[in-house]
Scaffold this motif. Structure first.
Motif, PDB file in Angstrom:
ATOM      1  N   SER A 126     -34.664   8.341 -16.537  1.00  0.00           N
ATOM      2  CA  SER A 126     -35.380   8.920 -17.685  1.00  0.00           C
ATOM      3  C   SER A 126     -36.772   9.395 -17.283  1.00  0.00           C
ATOM      4  CB  SER A 126     -35.551   7.881 -18.798  1.00  0.00           C
ATOM      5  OG  SER A 126     -34.324   7.415 -19.249  1.00  0.00           O
ATOM      6  N   ALA A 127     -37.253  10.384 -18.020  1.00  0.00           N
ATOM      7  CA  ALA A 127     -38.595  10.905 -17.767  1.00  0.00           C
ATOM      8  C   ALA A 127     -39.623   9.998 -18.447  1.00  0.00           C
ATOM      9  CB  ALA A 127     -38.701  12.331 -18.303  1.00  0.00           C
ATOM     10  N   VAL A 128     -39.964   8.909 -17.775  1.00  0.00           N
ATOM     11  CA  VAL A 128     -40.967   7.982 -18.289  1.00  0.00           C
ATOM     12  C   VAL A 128     -41.995   7.756 -17.190  1.00  0.00           C
ATOM     13  CG1 VAL A 128     -39.435   6.744 -19.885  1.00  0.00           C
ATOM     14  CG2 VAL A 128     -39.644   5.965 -17.519  1.00  0.00           C
ATOM     15  N   SER A 129     -43.164   7.248 -17.572  1.00  0.00           N
ATOM     16  CA  SER A 129     -44.157   6.887 -16.566  1.00  0.00           C
ATOM     17  C   SER A 129     -43.661   5.656 -15.820  1.00  0.00           C
ATOM     18  CB  SER A 129     -45.492   6.548 -17.236  1.00  0.00           C
ATOM     19  OG  SER A 129     -45.954   7.648 -17.966  1.00  0.00           O
ATOM     20  N   THR A 130     -43.997   5.564 -14.547  1.00  0.00           N
ATOM     21  CA  THR A 130     -43.545   4.415 -13.764  1.00  0.00           C
ATOM     22  C   THR A 130     -44.701   3.823 -12.966  1.00  0.00           C
ATOM     23  OG1 THR A 130     -42.912   5.843 -11.922  1.00  0.00           O
ATOM     24  CG2 THR A 130     -41.179   5.275 -13.508  1.00  0.00           C
ATOM     25  N   MET A 131     -44.552   2.558 -12.668  1.00  0.00           N
ATOM     26  CA  MET A 131     -45.553   1.837 -11.890  1.00  0.00           C
ATOM     27  C   MET A 131     -44.790   0.791 -11.086  1.00  0.00           C
ATOM     28  SD  MET A 131     -48.645  -0.011 -13.807  1.00  0.00           S
ATOM     29  CE  MET A 131     -49.921  -0.886 -13.040  1.00  0.00           C
ATOM     30  N   ARG A 132     -45.053   0.712  -9.789  1.00  0.00           N
ATOM     31  CA  ARG A 132     -44.376  -0.294  -8.977  1.00  0.00           C
ATOM     32  C   ARG A 132     -45.387  -1.343  -8.516  1.00  0.00           C
ATOM     33  NH1 ARG A 132     -39.495  -0.792  -6.337  1.00  0.00           N
ATOM     34  NH2 ARG A 132     -38.982   1.419  -6.407  1.00  0.00           N
ATOM     35  N   VAL A 133     -44.987  -2.604  -8.644  1.00  0.00           N
ATOM     36  CA  VAL A 133     -45.760  -3.727  -8.109  1.00  0.00           C
ATOM     37  C   VAL A 133     -44.889  -4.295  -6.986  1.00  0.00           C
ATOM     38  CG1 VAL A 133     -46.858  -5.935  -8.623  1.00  0.00           C
ATOM     39  CG2 VAL A 133     -46.757  -4.159 -10.389  1.00  0.00           C
ATOM     40  N   PRO A 134     -45.198  -3.931  -5.725  1.00  0.00           N
ATOM     41  CA  PRO A 134     -44.285  -4.249  -4.615  1.00  0.00           C
ATOM     42  C   PRO A 134     -44.401  -5.685  -4.106  1.00  0.00           C
ATOM     43  CG  PRO A 134     -46.155  -2.999  -3.814  1.00  0.00           C
ATOM     44  CD  PRO A 134     -46.351  -3.168  -5.289  1.00  0.00           C
ATOM     45  N   VAL A 135     -43.767  -6.613  -4.815  1.00  0.00           N
ATOM     46  CA  VAL A 135     -43.765  -8.018  -4.387  1.00  0.00           C
ATOM     47  C   VAL A 135     -42.354  -8.580  -4.440  1.00  0.00           C
ATOM     48  CG1 VAL A 135     -46.146  -8.527  -5.125  1.00  0.00           C
ATOM     49  CG2 VAL A 135     -44.271  -8.889  -6.717  1.00  0.00           C
ATOM     50  N   TYR A 136     -42.096  -9.566  -3.596  1.00  0.00           N
ATOM     51  CA  TYR A 136     -40.834 -10.302  -3.636  1.00  0.00           C
ATOM     52  C   TYR A 136     -41.022 -11.515  -4.539  1.00  0.00           C
ATOM     53  CZ  TYR A 136     -39.284  -7.607   0.437  1.00  0.00           C
ATOM     54  OH  TYR A 136     -38.922  -6.595   1.292  1.00  0.00           O
ATOM     55  N   ASP A 137     -39.910 -12.111  -4.966  1.00  0.00           N
ATOM     56  CA  ASP A 137     -39.985 -13.330  -5.770  1.00  0.00           C
ATOM     57  C   ASP A 137     -40.178 -14.507  -4.808  1.00  0.00           C
ATOM     58  OD1 ASP A 137     -39.957 -15.237  -7.695  1.00  0.00           O
ATOM     59  OD2 ASP A 137     -37.816 -15.149  -8.080  1.00  0.00           O
ATOM     60  N   ASP A 138     -41.377 -14.607  -4.284  1.00  0.00           N
ATOM     61  CA  ASP A 138     -41.723 -15.624  -3.296  1.00  0.00           C
ATOM     62  C   ASP A 138     -43.030 -16.259  -3.746  1.00  0.00           C
ATOM     63  OD1 ASP A 138     -43.043 -16.847  -1.070  1.00  0.00           O
ATOM     64  OD2 ASP A 138     -41.768 -15.710   0.303  1.00  0.00           O
ATOM     65  N   PRO A 139     -43.085 -17.597  -3.828  1.00  0.00           N
ATOM     66  CA  PRO A 139     -44.301 -18.272  -4.298  1.00  0.00           C
ATOM     67  C   PRO A 139     -45.569 -17.881  -3.517  1.00  0.00           C
ATOM     68  CG  PRO A 139     -42.501 -19.841  -4.116  1.00  0.00           C
ATOM     69  CD  PRO A 139     -42.009 -18.536  -3.537  1.00  0.00           C
ATOM     70  N   LYS A 140     -45.400 -17.390  -2.288  1.00  0.00           N
ATOM     71  CA  LYS A 140     -46.562 -17.023  -1.475  1.00  0.00           C
ATOM     72  C   LYS A 140     -47.062 -15.607  -1.762  1.00  0.00           C
ATOM     73  CE  LYS A 140     -45.120 -19.940   2.386  1.00  0.00           C
ATOM     74  NZ  LYS A 140     -43.762 -20.206   1.864  1.00  0.00           N
ATOM     75  N   GLU A 141     -46.272 -14.811  -2.481  1.00  0.00           N
ATOM     76  CA  GLU A 141     -46.675 -13.434  -2.792  1.00  0.00           C
ATOM     77  C   GLU A 141     -47.895 -13.426  -3.719  1.00  0.00           C
ATOM     78  OE1 GLU A 141     -45.876 -10.425  -1.829  1.00  0.00           O
ATOM     79  OE2 GLU A 141     -43.752 -10.341  -1.331  1.00  0.00           O
ATOM     80  N   ASP A 142     -48.752 -12.419  -3.560  1.00  0.00           N
ATOM     81  CA  ASP A 142     -49.940 -12.279  -4.399  1.00  0.00           C
ATOM     82  C   ASP A 142     -49.639 -11.358  -5.574  1.00  0.00           C
ATOM     83  OD1 ASP A 142     -52.429 -11.929  -5.536  1.00  0.00           O
ATOM     84  OD2 ASP A 142     -53.137 -10.560  -3.972  1.00  0.00           O
ATOM     85  N   LEU A 143     -49.350 -11.955  -6.711  1.00  0.00           N
ATOM     86  CA  LEU A 143     -49.146 -11.177  -7.935  1.00  0.00           C
ATOM     87  C   LEU A 143     -50.462 -11.116  -8.709  1.00  0.00           C
ATOM     88  CD1 LEU A 143     -46.781  -9.676  -9.118  1.00  0.00           C
ATOM     89  CD2 LEU A 143     -46.006 -11.771 -10.191  1.00  0.00           C
ATOM     90  N   PHE A 144     -51.316 -12.109  -8.471  1.00  0.00           N
ATOM     91  CA  PHE A 144     -52.614 -12.232  -9.157  1.00  0.00           C
ATOM     92  C   PHE A 144     -53.410 -10.929  -9.109  1.00  0.00           C
ATOM     93  CE2 PHE A 144     -57.134 -13.168  -9.270  1.00  0.00           C
ATOM     94  CZ  PHE A 144     -57.255 -14.041 -10.350  1.00  0.00           C
ATOM     95  N   SER A 145     -53.458 -10.296  -7.938  1.00  0.00           N
ATOM     96  CA  SER A 145     -54.282  -9.089  -7.777  1.00  0.00           C
ATOM     97  C   SER A 145     -53.761  -7.910  -8.610  1.00  0.00           C
ATOM     98  CB  SER A 145     -54.377  -8.701  -6.302  1.00  0.00           C
ATOM     99  OG  SER A 145     -53.101  -8.350  -5.814  1.00  0.00           O
ATOM    100  N   HIS A 146     -52.559  -8.037  -9.164  1.00  0.00           N
ATOM    101  CA  HIS A 146     -51.979  -6.963  -9.985  1.00  0.00           C
ATOM    102  C   HIS A 146     -52.091  -7.254 -11.489  1.00  0.00           C
ATOM    103  CE1 HIS A 146     -50.144  -5.121  -6.416  1.00  0.00           C
ATOM    104  NE2 HIS A 146     -49.846  -6.353  -6.049  1.00  0.00           N
ATOM    105  N   PHE A 147     -52.526  -8.455 -11.874  1.00  0.00           N
ATOM    106  CA  PHE A 147     -52.533  -8.846 -13.290  1.00  0.00           C
ATOM    107  C   PHE A 147     -53.336  -7.878 -14.163  1.00  0.00           C
ATOM    108  CE2 PHE A 147     -51.781 -13.712 -12.511  1.00  0.00           C
ATOM    109  CZ  PHE A 147     -50.467 -13.443 -12.186  1.00  0.00           C
ATOM    110  N   ASP A 148     -54.597  -7.615 -13.798  1.00  0.00           N
ATOM    111  CA  ASP A 148     -55.443  -6.760 -14.644  1.00  0.00           C
ATOM    112  C   ASP A 148     -54.872  -5.353 -14.771  1.00  0.00           C
ATOM    113  OD1 ASP A 148     -57.437  -8.511 -15.529  1.00  0.00           O
ATOM    114  OD2 ASP A 148     -58.708  -8.170 -13.782  1.00  0.00           O
ATOM    115  N   ARG A 149     -54.463  -4.770 -13.641  1.00  0.00           N
ATOM    116  CA  ARG A 149     -53.953  -3.399 -13.637  1.00  0.00           C
ATOM    117  C   ARG A 149     -52.713  -3.281 -14.534  1.00  0.00           C
ATOM    118  NH1 ARG A 149     -50.439  -0.275  -9.774  1.00  0.00           N
ATOM    119  NH2 ARG A 149     -49.856  -2.283  -8.895  1.00  0.00           N
ATOM    120  N   CYS A 150     -51.797  -4.231 -14.411  1.00  0.00           N
ATOM    121  CA  CYS A 150     -50.575  -4.192 -15.226  1.00  0.00           C
ATOM    122  C   CYS A 150     -50.872  -4.448 -16.700  1.00  0.00           C
ATOM    123  CB  CYS A 150     -49.558  -5.208 -14.719  1.00  0.00           C
ATOM    124  SG  CYS A 150     -48.879  -4.781 -13.106  1.00  0.00           S
ATOM    125  N   ALA A 151     -51.677  -5.456 -16.974  1.00  0.00           N
ATOM    126  CA  ALA A 151     -52.016  -5.791 -18.365  1.00  0.00           C
ATOM    127  C   ALA A 151     -52.703  -4.614 -19.046  1.00  0.00           C
ATOM    128  CB  ALA A 151     -52.900  -7.036 -18.413  1.00  0.00           C
TER     129      ALA A 151
END
Length: 149
Positions: A45-70
């Motif tokens: 579909s023609a929608v806006s997209t955003m990728r957060v390139p992380v694996y489901d691994d406890p060591k991955e840094d998702l924190f640095s993406h919180f503000d941008r995604c929110a």
């Protein structure tokens, strides 16, 4: 069963299979897809997209993406759009991003935000690493709110 689970009027959570269903995307009027994975596809579909390139691994840094995604979810909602956040199974990564959004823009506590997401999608279960990043985010948000006063 394919479905997008409604967290708020402007936010859905799901697995990759459901999020890539053009029928569901159109049915729910989704305008932004946030793909929290390195490998999962985007819908056609023609929608806006955003990728957060992380694996489901406890060591991955998702924190640095919180503000941008929110902020992206909030911005979409303010324009009358709707977002879907997804990862492979719609359980850990996508749930973590939804919880971070609720904490930042709905001012919910970590526990309340987790409960709200769990109510819309019962299978959610952020991994222990993501949970500790959410705990850290809660402290950061509290600090920012104190400074803003």
């Amino acid at each position: 069963m394919l479905q997008l689970c409604k967290v708020t009027n402007a936010l859905f959570i799901s697995n990759a299979r459901s999020a890539c269903s053009d029928e569901l995307i159109q049915q729910e009027a989704v305008t932004l897809c946030i793909n929290v994975s390195k490998l999962q596809p985007f819908p056609a579909s023609a929608v806006s997209t955003m990728r957060v390139p992380v694996y489901d691994d406890p060591k991955e840094d998702l924190f640095s993406h919180f503000d941008r995604c929110a902020d992206a979810i909030q911005g979409e909602a303010e324009r009358g759009g709707r977002s879907v956040v997804y990862c492979k199974n719609g359980r850990s990564r996508s749930a973590t991003i939804c919880v971070a959004y609720l904490m930042k823009h709905r001012r919910l506590s970590l526990n309340d935000a987790l409960q709200k997401v769990k109510t819309s999608r019962h299978v959610i279960n952020p991994n222990p690493g993501f949970m500790s990043q959410l705990e850290r985010y809660q402290r950061v948000l509290r600090g920012r709110r104190r400074e803003a006063k």
